[in-house]
Scaffold this active site. Structure first.
Site, short mmCIF file in Angstrom:
data_model
loop_
_atom_site.label_atom_id
_atom_site.label_comp_id
_atom_site.label_asym_id
_atom_site.label_seq_id
_atom_site.Cartn_x
_atom_site.Cartn_y
_atom_site.Cartn_z
N TYR A 97 0.81 -1.39 0.00
CA TYR A 97 -0.13 -0.12 -0.02
C TYR A 97 1.18 1.14 0.15
O TYR A 97 1.91 1.22 0.89
CB TYR A 97 -1.00 0.01 1.25
CG TYR A 97 -2.20 -0.51 1.13
CD1 TYR A 97 -3.09 -0.62 -0.31
CD2 TYR A 97 -2.50 -1.62 1.98
CE1 TYR A 97 -4.16 -1.41 -0.26
CE2 TYR A 97 -3.90 -2.31 1.89
CZ TYR A 97 -4.75 -1.89 0.67
OH TYR A 97 -5.90 -2.79 0.46
N CYS A 103 -13.23 -38.54 18.27
CA CYS A 103 -13.74 -39.39 19.08
C CYS A 103 -14.79 -40.12 18.03
O CYS A 103 -15.47 -39.72 17.49
CB CYS A 103 -14.34 -39.03 20.26
SG CYS A 103 -15.53 -40.01 21.00
N CYS A 159 -21.18 -40.73 22.85
CA CYS A 159 -20.30 -39.91 23.80
C CYS A 159 -21.08 -38.47 24.25
O CYS A 159 -21.44 -37.63 23.39
CB CYS A 159 -18.92 -39.33 22.80
SG CYS A 159 -17.73 -38.30 23.58
#
Ligand code: IVH
Length: 681
Positions: free
Chosen positions: A229, A438, A444
């Protein structure tokens, strides 16, 4: 082709390629497909190979190609490159102090008019001076000590955002000053690629930018995703100097240089304070890092009157923001199990104030990241918190790691357990994936809680009051196992829970009841199908119109939905193939969960469904928004740029390059009348 013809063609190609570069890199609005760009580029290369005498410094083919240097040559700055004073008081008082100083220096009294300032961002990279002679980039240099920098022209030429030739009328000399930096997304993408190749990664965007420019092999610099820039001037000759700094930036932008759009002309201290606050809000959504904003007296005449103290101008100041990174220590590394079973290591931290809040834990993302950063208990770490983003551990200060007497680290490297810490099911990680999961599914409790919280979430079925703590108890006491159980909740079960007054229990029952009336998109999102976020859920709802159609869809039909590819389609198919999921859906419907069905079937059958439109030029009677609404209401999409994937281009008066491109690609082009006919068909 004669040499004259080749020269003319090469010049035209260079202009065209630089225009596309400008559109792509500076305006972020590509005008042609990549393949077409490549074709133009190759054509130019071929001409230059056939006619080497036509090669020129400003040819886009010459961005990369320099040989590694033995050293950088010194460059003396005609106009010294100064630094700016930094205001470390991050509060409004910091801006007031600057304004008061400026007013005092100018001998202004209290009643005198406010000073006009140009306010802009403070970019965090490397300052560079670009020298254009007769419009052509001839030299780029670092700041060095301000008097003498290093010649890094070869490296700078590889930065595609920096024009090799200025557009418009060229002054004899124009030196442009600005910052080379690396954006956050570019930085992440680059590091990801490097990691995949087993190569060195960049430590942070700032070092990455500076390191890329200050290395001797331009081929290496070319690999780095550098941005630029412009924010000021050096020497100029035969250039019509605008009277204000804001005017200078406008003029630079008009020359084809990238100038950041986040800037403003403001009045007095209050204007500065408002800008500081506004940019602080915007800070986290910017694609690059800033550590503050810069204020400059807008009038160049006043700047001149104010002058300099030692090496700093009196007319500018950098006003900082609170740091987004801080140091703290790791007290423990724990594991979180998410809705889809994803296991995330989380560092528990000694509380630290960063990015405006106190942070006590930070994500380590996944096993690979935790091991790559080698975060251990007791380590001193850099924590980063930018806005609403989850705090993360950026890196470890390795030389502060606690050690045993034998010189070994006190704590072992992080390792993921083989079993889920919540339910004991096996932890699985497909070889090509970063995330371990898992395998317990809804068995779960951790996954069940997350799935239920997702279902009840604000953007899903929006059951108010069903938060973390309550869900925890409902699941732990086995009162709720599936979303359908939420609709079986009774007052008795609720008031028996800890810290649950009858009034709040009643409120929850009311909220549950209210949630029964929903819309299909929310319901689909609430199901928590892997890879189906809010947007995809909306697309699916719009496309299929009703749930049964979605449930019955096969891979092919699913992939007809915009933005649904094989991975998403596969996830959806797998979800509905699971009898347990169908059962829950049936129970939910039986419990009275409902939504207006079929309202979008018309759209799904419309000739516009799934079609992509591009609007260009001014239509005789319709505004762009009206046309867009009509297209979207009928299941179509509106894109910003023309590509091979565009189905229709609706063109009105003064349609520019988009129309040219549509014609070049042989697309169907409609005027407003034809467009209306298509819609009413
Ligand atoms: S103006 C005479 N504007 O901050 C004023 N500098 O010490 C010259 N920087 O290393 C600087 N963003 O590279 C200016 N919008 C901005 C800036 C900016 C970042 C850097 C500059 C220099 C340091 C100033």
């Amino acid at each position: 082709m004669s040499v004259q013809e080749a020269a003319a063609r090469a010049a035209a190609l260079r202009r065209e390629i630089e225009q596309h570069n400008h559109a792509y890199y500076v305006l972020d609005a590509p005008t042609i497909p990549d393949a077409e760009y490549d074709r133009l580029f190759r054509e130019l290369q071929d001409i230059e190979v056939a006619h080497p005498q036509l090669l020129s410094m400003d040819s886009p083919t010459q961005r990369v190609g320099g040989k590694p240097l033995p050293e950088f040559l010194p460059v003396r700055h005609v106009v010294p490159m100064l630094s700016i004073r930094t205001e470390t008081d991050t509060e409004p008082t910091g801006a007031r102090a600057f304004d008061a100083r400026v007013r005092r220096e100018l001998g202004l009294a209290e009643g005198d008019a406010a000073i006009e300032y140009a306010a802009e961002l403070k970019f965090d990279g490397l300052a560079i001076n670009l020298r254009y002679e007769d419009g052509v980039l001839v030299q780029a240099a670092t700041r060095g000590d301000g008097e003498t920098g290093e010649d890094v022209t070869q490296n700078i030429r590889t930065v595609r955002r920096i024009p090799l030739r200025l557009t418009g009328e060229a002054p004899a000399v124009l030196e442009v000053r600005g910052e080379v930096f690396i954006s956050r997304p570019d930085f992440e993408r680059y590091n990801e690629k490097q990691r995949a190749l087993g190569k060195a990664t960049l430590v942070n965007p700032r070092n990455g930018a500076a390191g890329s420019i200050r290395q001797l092999d331009p081929a290496m610099a070319a690999e780095r995703p550098l941005s630029f820039y412009a924010y000021g001037l050096g020497e100029t000759r035969a250039w019509d100097l605008p009277p204000t700094h804001a005017g200078v930036l406008d003029a630079l932008a008009a020359c084809g240089l990238p100038v950041c759009e986040h800037r403003a002309v403001v009045q007095g201290a209050e204007g500065l304070i408002a800008f500081h606050a506004r940019m602080r809000e915007a800070r986290d959504s910017l694609p690059f890092d800033i550590d503050g904003v810069v204020y400059k007296v807008n009038s160049l005449a006043l700047q001149q009157r104010l002058g300099f103290v030692t090496r700093e101008p009196r007319w500018a100041v950098a006003h900082k923001y609170p740091a987004e990174e801080a140091l703290t220590t790791v007290e423990a590394i724990e594991l979180q199990v998410g809705r889809t079973g994803a296991i995330t290591p989380v560092a528990r931290l000694a509380p630290v104030f960063v990015g405006g809040v106190t942070v006590t834990n930070a994500t380590l993302h996944n096993e690979g990241e935790a091991r790559r950063k080698d975060v251990r208990i007791g380590d001193t770490v850099v924590v980063r918190r930018a806005g609403d983003v989850i705090p993360e551990v950026v890196s470890v200060v390795v030389d502060q790691r606690p050690m045993k007497a034998d010189g070994e680290p006190l704590h072992a490297a992080f390792e993921l357990p083989k079993a889920c810490p919540v339910c004991g099911s096996a932890v699985e990680r497909p070889e090509d994936e970063a995330i371990a999961r898992c395998s317990g599914g809804l068995f779960c409790p951790a996954q069940r809680k997350r799935a239920l919280l997702h279902f009840a979430g604000r953007r899903a079925l929006d059951i108010e009051g069903l938060g973390d703590k309550l869900m925890e108890q409902l699941v732990d006491h086995a009162i709720v196992k599936t979303p359908a159980d939420l609709y079986k909740l009774g007052l008795l079960a609720l008031v028996n829970l800890e810290r649950m007054a009858e009034k709040s229990a009643l409120n929850i029952l009311v909220a549950v009841e209210k949630s029964k009336h929903t819309i299909l998109a929310r319901f689909i999102f609430a199901l928590g199908i892997r890879n189906v976020g809010e947007t995809t859920a909306k697309d699916l709802a719009r496309h299929f119109g009703n749930l049964d159609a979605l449930m019955a869809a096969d891979l092919d039909r699913l992939q007809q939905v915009p933005d649904v590819g094989p991975v998403v389609a596969e996830s959806i198919l797998r979800f509905f193939a699971e009898p347990h999921n169908i059962e829950v859906i049936e129970q939910l419907r039986a419990a009275g969960v409902n939504w207006p069905e079929g309202e979008s079937v018309a759209a799904a059958n419309s000739p516009l469904a799934g079609k992509t439109f591009v609007l260009t030029g001014a239509l005789p009677t319709l505004t762009r928004d009206e046309a867009k609404d009509m297209i979207e209401a009928l299941g179509g999409k509106v894109a910003g740029s023309v590509s091979k994937k565009t189905d229709y281009v609706v063109a009105g008066a003064e349609a520019g390059s988009k129309l040219d491109k549509a014609q070049a690609l042989g697309l169907t082009i409609l005027d407003e009348t034809q467009f209306r006919e298509l819609i009413s068909s």
